[in-house]
Every structure is written in C-alpha cells, then in structure tokens.
Design an enzyme around this catalytic site. Structure first.
Site, PDB file in Angstrom:
ATOM      1  N   SER A  97       0.767  -1.093   0.192  1.00 23.96           N
ATOM      2  CA  SER A  97       0.240  -0.143  -0.246  1.00 23.96           C
ATOM      3  C   SER A  97       0.536   1.274  -0.273  1.00 23.96           C
ATOM      4  CB  SER A  97      -1.462  -0.165   1.179  1.00 23.96           C
ATOM      5  OG  SER A  97      -1.730   1.195   1.697  1.00 23.96           O
ATOM      6  N   HIS A 111      -2.173   7.421  -4.343  1.00 22.91           N
ATOM      7  CA  HIS A 111      -2.240   5.984  -4.159  1.00 22.91           C
ATOM      8  C   HIS A 111      -2.843   4.947  -4.958  1.00 22.91           C
ATOM      9  CE1 HIS A 111      -5.494   2.805  -2.698  1.00 22.91           C
ATOM     10  NE2 HIS A 111      -4.905   3.270  -1.680  1.00 22.91           N
ATOM     11  N   ARG A 265       0.221  -1.737  12.984  1.00 21.85           N
ATOM     12  CA  ARG A 265       1.250  -1.223  13.433  1.00 21.85           C
ATOM     13  C   ARG A 265       0.970   0.080  12.660  1.00 21.85           C
ATOM     14  NH1 ARG A 265       6.100   1.741  11.627  1.00 21.85           N
ATOM     15  NH2 ARG A 265       7.174   1.381  13.422  1.00 21.85           N
TER      16      ARG A 265
END
Length: 307
Positions: A97, A111, A265
């Site tokens: 990502s 993105h 995370r």
C-alpha cells in the site's frame, strides 16, 4: 473454491516485495534528492512488515510504500461485518500500500494498493481473494494527465476482459466517494476486491498487471508537472484539499479500519496521512477561479476516455 498451496502464497509474497522495491526505486530516481528509509517490524499476534518512507525530498514531501504480511486466528469486525462466513477462521493478509504527497500543488497526490487474503478452517474449503487498485487526487488538474492516467489503467485491464476496466473504474468512483461532502476524492482510477472467480492464476495475473501499471501511470505526470512554479495561494489550496484525504482514510477506508482493528502497526497504517494539512471553516472557491475548476469539472464520475 479450489485449495491454495503454500507455493502459491509464496509467489504472491515474492511479487509484492519486488513491487515495493521497484516502485521505491522509480520514486527515488524521480525525486533525486532523498531516499526511502526502511523500517522492518514484527506484529506480536503474527506477521511482519517492511515500511519505507521518503520525507522532505526534492519532489515528494512524503512518500510511503508499505509491505505487510499479517496472520492470526481472529479477524477484526471490519472483515467479518459483511462476511460472517470468515468468523472462526485462521487468516493471512498481505499487500503493498502506498500514498505519495508531492510538494508541488500541480503534481497530484496518488494512492495504490494490491493485496491477497486467505482464510482457512480445517475440513472446509479456503476463502481467498485478491484486491487493490489505484486512484489520483489532483489539486490543479490537467485534462491530458487524467486521460493518460485512465488510458494506462484501461491497458492494464484489457487483457482480462472488455468489461474489466469499466467495472473497476465505476467501483473506484463509488468507493472513493466522500458521502458527507458529496464529491469524489479525486479523478478515480481502479478499485477491485473479492477477485477469485477466474481462479488463482488469472486473478493473480490481473492483480500483478494493475500493481505494475501504477508507476507507469503516475511517473509521467510527476515529470510533466514537478517544475511548474507555484505560490502561497496554490500551496494553501493543496493543504486544504489534503484534508479530504484524511477524512476519507479515517472515516471510510476499509484497509485503514482493518489494519487498526487487527492490531496492525499504527505508524505504518497511518503513513498515508499528509505531513501538513489545513482545515478551513465553510471554505468555498472563488467564482471563475482555477480552484473552482476542480470542483465543477473534476470531482464527479465521468468517462475520461471519451473527452
């Protein structure tokens, strides 16, 4: 649904790690002034990741490209709310990502992500799929850039069926839509999820094609626009519009919710946030201004390939 072998899962992971490496190299070369800093991490519940972040570069204010591979036995609500059949299954989720925030307001934010998910339970067929896509968020858009972006997206999809681009483009327009603002996040691109009907090999090939085409679509736009002069007005507008990016990621984005709810995370999950952003109360663009062009001509779904 056919069984998935460990060798197939390993191939997906190898591709994703290579894709992260390739995109980081291309972005570093384009920036020419900074390099990605790597942060390898472990997830206590199971899994690892490799976060790479470039900050304060010549071209990119912040660029984050993250690989993660997490696994466990309890899926978060973001995964099971619409898929109750996943409850009680062991799962693996892996993907790349990325979000790129340039300095220059004439260079769009972009993105992309591609991912693979599998949930297994002894005695039952596995549930698996691929997903991902990419989208473009310009502040001062150029029609030729948007058309080129969508042409590259279509070329990535065309070998897999004549309806794939149109379906994934429509899905992207609907997914990256800010309902509370009644506007799209940008000019779209591709979005797909739950891809498995064609079988593992064809589904994997389509995911690879889309993942590899992102940088081919984005880098030429960066090259064209990164040296355009801009002033305080353009910068202020860029920072204001970045607020929409934050709103979408924190309110609607399923990947963000999955990551946070699964104990992922936090620093890596929120690396997509812009380093600087402004909110202004009830701001409206001036009539006839370049900023109004974005609102009137670009922040709504349309067929960019027929312009």
């Amino acid at each position: 649904m056919t069984a998935i072998k460990q060798e197939q899962i390993d191939r997906v992971k190898t591709f994703l790690l290579g894709l992260q490496e390739h995109i980081c190299q291309r972005l570093e070369n384009e920036d020419g002034g900074a390099v990605f800093v790597e942060d390898a991490w472990d997830r206590e519940e199971g899994g690892t990741g490799r976060t790479r972040v470039l900050t304060n570069g010549t071209v990119f204010e912040q660029a984050g490209v993250n690989f993660s591979h997490v696994f466990g036995c309890n899926l978060p609500p973001a995964a099971t709310a619409k898929r109750p059949e996943l409850a009680g299954r062991d799962f693996q989720a892996m993907g790349v990502s990325l979000v790129i925030h340039p300095h220059n307001p004439y260079v769009p934010t972009s993105h992309a992500n591609v991912r693979f998910f599998i949930a297994e339970k002894e005695g039952e067929e596995p549930i698996w799929w691929f997903g991902g896509g990419f989208d473009l968020t310009p502040f001062y858009p150029f029609e030729e850039d948007v058309v080129a972006w969508h042409k590259t997206a279509k070329a990535a999809c065309d070998p897999f069926g004549e309806d794939v681009y149109n379906n994934y483009k429509k899905w992207c327009d609907e997914y990256f839509y800010l309902k509370h603002r009644d506007e799209t996040r940008g000019v779209g691109g591709l979005f797909f999820d739950d891809l498995n009907e064609a079988g593992f090999e064809d589904s994997f090939a389509l995911m690879q094609s889309i993942g590899e085409s992102y940088i081919e679509a984005y880098q030429p736009i960066v090259q064209k626009r990164k040296n355009i002069e801009y002033g305080e007005r353009e910068r202020d507008f860029q920072l204001y519009r970045r607020g929409r990016y934050v709103e979408f990621n924190l309110v609607f984005d399923r990947g963000t919710l999955f990551g946070l709810q699964s104990g992922g995370r936090t620093e890596s999950i929120l690396m997509s946030m812009p380093p600087v952003v402004h909110w202004k109360y009830d701001w409206k663009p001036e009539a006839g201004s370049p900023e109004e062009v974005l609102y009137n001509d670009y922040l709504k779904p349309q067929n960019w390939l027929q312009l």
